[in-house]
Design a protein around this motif. Structure first.
Motif, PDB file in Angstrom:
ATOM      1  N   PRO A   8       8.623   3.661   3.944  1.00 21.68           N
ATOM      2  CA  PRO A   8       7.443   4.362   3.811  1.00 21.68           C
ATOM      3  C   PRO A   8       7.304   5.427   2.839  1.00 21.68           C
ATOM      4  N   TYR A   9       6.578   5.426   1.964  1.00 15.88           N
ATOM      5  CA  TYR A   9       6.433   6.636   1.101  1.00 15.88           C
ATOM      6  C   TYR A   9       7.376   7.036   0.322  1.00 15.88           C
ATOM      7  N   ARG A  10       8.300   6.137   0.119  1.00 20.50           N
ATOM      8  CA  ARG A  10       9.523   5.976  -0.905  1.00 20.50           C
ATOM      9  C   ARG A  10       9.039   5.815  -2.164  1.00 20.50           C
ATOM     10  N   ARG A  11       9.176   6.634  -3.251  1.00 22.92           N
ATOM     11  CA  ARG A  11       8.608   6.321  -4.677  1.00 22.92           C
ATOM     12  C   ARG A  11       9.757   5.473  -5.442  1.00 22.92           C
ATOM     13  N   TYR A  12       8.931   4.548  -6.375  1.00 20.68           N
ATOM     14  CA  TYR A  12      10.072   3.633  -7.318  1.00 20.68           C
ATOM     15  C   TYR A  12       9.304   3.226  -8.243  1.00 20.68           C
ATOM     16  N   TYR A  13      10.166   2.727  -9.262  1.00 21.58           N
ATOM     17  CA  TYR A  13       9.568   2.387 -10.718  1.00 21.58           C
ATOM     18  C   TYR A  13       9.568   0.549 -10.339  1.00 21.58           C
ATOM     19  N   ARG A  14       8.395   0.169 -11.226  1.00 28.00           N
ATOM     20  CA  ARG A  14       8.298  -1.139 -11.173  1.00 28.00           C
ATOM     21  C   ARG A  14       7.513  -1.454 -12.272  1.00 28.00           C
ATOM     22  N   CYS A  15       7.724  -2.767 -12.832  1.00 28.20           N
ATOM     23  CA  CYS A  15       7.391  -3.282 -14.098  1.00 28.20           C
ATOM     24  C   CYS A  15       5.658  -3.683 -13.865  1.00 28.20           C
ATOM     25  N   LEU A  16       4.933  -3.128 -14.567  1.00 25.21           N
ATOM     26  CA  LEU A  16       3.393  -3.156 -14.619  1.00 25.21           C
ATOM     27  C   LEU A  16       2.800  -4.766 -14.270  1.00 25.21           C
ATOM     28  N   TYR A  17       3.542  -5.610 -14.976  1.00 25.83           N
ATOM     29  CA  TYR A  17       3.180  -6.879 -14.806  1.00 25.83           C
ATOM     30  C   TYR A  17       3.598  -7.507 -13.285  1.00 25.83           C
TER      31      TYR A  17
END
Length: 141
Positions: free
Chosen positions: A51-60
């Motif tokens: 919970p509430y952990r930030r991450y990077y993700r492909c927009l698609y």
């Protein structure tokens, strides 16, 4: 209706996930673009394990809520750790180059600046050069 990008979450615990033969490629540091060409967005997990952990993700992939795919997924803290390691390695390499340059300068210094016996000889030579230059300028006028 909620926005699929802000509502995206993932139950994946690492940045390499292998499920059904599909695997995420590991990216070093902070990801800039996905292999599909789409830009990367930073999201906050709403899953129970993270919970509430930030991450990077492909927009698609985030907009379609894809899971276990080949698109970029990387935790922010892991990305920062990778980035710091890369910077540390670059600093170490630069420090080694500086040491090598210093050693080269020390070894070549005697050939660049020959030692002249007597402390006032360089001063006299320097003054005579100034006198010759000034005299040459005065003659030119």
């Amino acid at each position: 209706m909620s926005n699929p990008i802000t509502a995206a979450s993932s139950s994946t615990t690492g940045d390499i996930t292998i499920t059904s033969g599909l695997g995420r490629a590991r990216t070093g540091g902070i990801p800039r673009n996905c292999s599909c060409g789409e830009r990367i967005v930073e999201l906050i997990s709403k899953s129970q394990p993270n919970p509430y952990r930030r991450y990077y993700r492909c927009l698609y992939a985030a907009s379609l809520r894809l899971e276990n795919d080949d698109h970029v997924f990387k935790r922010v803290d892991e990305a920062f750790t990778d980035e710091i390691r890369q910077l540390h390695n670059q600093v170490r390499i630069l420090e080694e180059k500086v040491q090598l340059l210093k050693a080269t300068i020390r070894s070549e210094r005697p050939t660049l600046m020959p030692k002249i016996s007597g402390g006032c000889v360089p001063v006299i030579v320097g003054i005579s050069v100034v006198v010759v230059v000034v005299a040459g300028i005065m003659m030119y006028k």
